[in-house]
Scaffold this motif. Structure first.
Motif: not given
Length: 418
Positions: A315-319, A277-285, A326-334, A263-266
């Motif tokens: 719940v995370s899958a729903v969020i 960088v977009r995936i990194f919040p998962l690592s921290i958590a 197509i423009d990524l809701r960054s706050v919700f994605f993070a 999704y992020l690249q294609m």
């Protein structure tokens, strides 16, 4: 390249049980050291590979063979060296570090690949494994070695059976699960016996061989010989439940790490570093909540913590679904990635200890091997399921846009795929 990636999983699935048994025969620390050296050799071959064939040899085969010795040995050595609450903490740390590495890998690998060269990633693995081997002597290995004869028929049945199941799952996204989608051909003849996808035939063959494997293990036990695994362990409720939940966790995780980069690249056109960088919040958590899960185990049962983790994962899958525009809701994605990491951290803090504490110390290598099998098998399942859904959606989308039956025509219209 897809074959190289797939075969790495197949190698581990095929020989994980054998690697666990070799740890009992050689000694767990020795198996860990030998596996680390083999893994380092594979990384060096990959870093220096002049073509895809050498990369295939180094990464898919040699590194995979090293991993089948290392993974069961780690689980057994943790069990040998820690007791009680310390063991829970140790498995939580192992889970946190493993999960954080999976999440940080795209960030580190993306940075090195974007600004330097991908070969440095594998060269760094060699240095890391040298450090691991040098530090291995501080780990004690109190469990005596077992003088047993390894049954080669059991190895063949388990290896071929697991390869068939995993290969069928991985190829289902290309060949179809039951009805043939894009089956292989010989000349102009499609290979789809009785009109059924080859993927289904591989899975059925694998299941039959694994059933014969389990029958062989019971026979060996009845004859007083040493089996590759003691099938009686599956009657232990806590172990059976722990392995099932572990497999489900890896199914979801593999699907997540397959779909999010696509999704992020294609779709959004991000590069490897931006994706990391977009995936990194998962690592921290994941790291944070592995520690939290360990603390919670003092007041809550492992079952309750695992259930909280599973609900959080849903719940995370729903969020994440709501943020994928197509423009990524960054706050919700993070937020979704952070919550997914929290859920995986809670699961990681409990499952290793639940599984290892279900058996005696003599059987911990076998359980470590079983964990590796479930991880690889269900990672393949997660990738196959998401891949099948993605390809099916792509076909429908292409058909609606005037490209009936062509998977790649619509993709060629998308500039970011270049």
């Amino acid at each position: 390249m897809q074959g190289a990636i797939t075969f790495y999983t197949l190698t581990m699935a095929a020989f994980m049980l054998l690697g666990a048994r070799l740890g009992d025969v050689w000694g767990r620390r020795r198996a860990f050291v030998i596996g680390s050296c083999v893994y380092a050799a594979g990384s060096l071959i990959t870093a220096l590979s002049p073509n895809v064939q050498f990369l295939f040899l180094g990464w898919s085969i040699v590194e995979g063979l090293g991993a089948v010795l290392v993974i069961p040995a780690i689980a057994a050595l943790v069990t040998d060296n820690y007791r009680g609450s310390e063991r829970i903490t140790a498995f939580a740390i192992i889970g946190a570090v493993s999960g954080a590495a999976v999440a940080a890998g795209p960030l580190i690998g993306g940075f090195v690949t974007t600004y330097f060269d991908w070969r440095y990633v594998f060269a760094a693995e060699v240095l890391i494994m040298i450090g691991v081997v040098l530090c291995a002597r501080i780990v004690t290995d109190p469990t005596p070695r077992q003088s047993v004869r390894i049954d080669l028929l059991s190895v063949a049945l388990s290896s071929i059976g697991l390869v068939a199941v995993v290969f069928g799952m991985l190829q289902s996204k290309t060949w179809g699960w039951v009805l043939p989608l894009n089956p292989p051909t010989i000349g102009d003849v499609a290979i789809a016996p009785l009109g059924i996808s080859p993927a289904a035939w591989f899975i059925v063959l694998g299941i039959v061989l694994l059933a014969l494997f389990f029958s062989r293990q019971r026979l060996l036990e009845n004859l007083g010989r040493s089996p590759l695994i003691h099938v009686g362990m599956f009657s232990i409720t806590s172990l059976r439940s722990g392995l099932f939940v572990l497999g489900a966790q890896y199914t979801v995780t593999a699907g997540l790490f397959f779909m999010v980069p696509v999704y992020l690249q294609m779709t959004l056109g991000l590069d490897a570093l931006e994706t990391g960088v977009r995936i990194f919040p998962l690592s921290i958590a994941l790291v944070l909540f592995s520690i939290v899960g360990t603390r919670l185990s003092r007041v809550l049962s492992p079952r309750m913590i695992v259930r909280i983790g599973q609900v959080s994962l849903v719940v995370s899958a729903v969020i994440l679904l709501g943020s994928a525009t197509i423009d990524l809701r960054s706050v919700f994605f993070a937020t979704g990635m952070f919550l997914a990491g929290a859920a995986l951290g809670l699961l990681a803090s409990q499952l290793g200890n639940v599984n290892m504490s279900s058996v005696t110390e003599k059987e911990t290598s076998e359980v470590g091997g079983l964990q590796g099998v479930f991880q690889n098998r269900d990672s393949s399942l997660g990738t196959a399921l998401i891949g099948s859904i993605l390809i099916g959606a792509s076909c429908r989308c292409s058909s609606r846009r005037g490209y009936p039956g062509t998977n790649d025509a619509h993709l060629r219209r998308t500039p970011t795929t270049g």
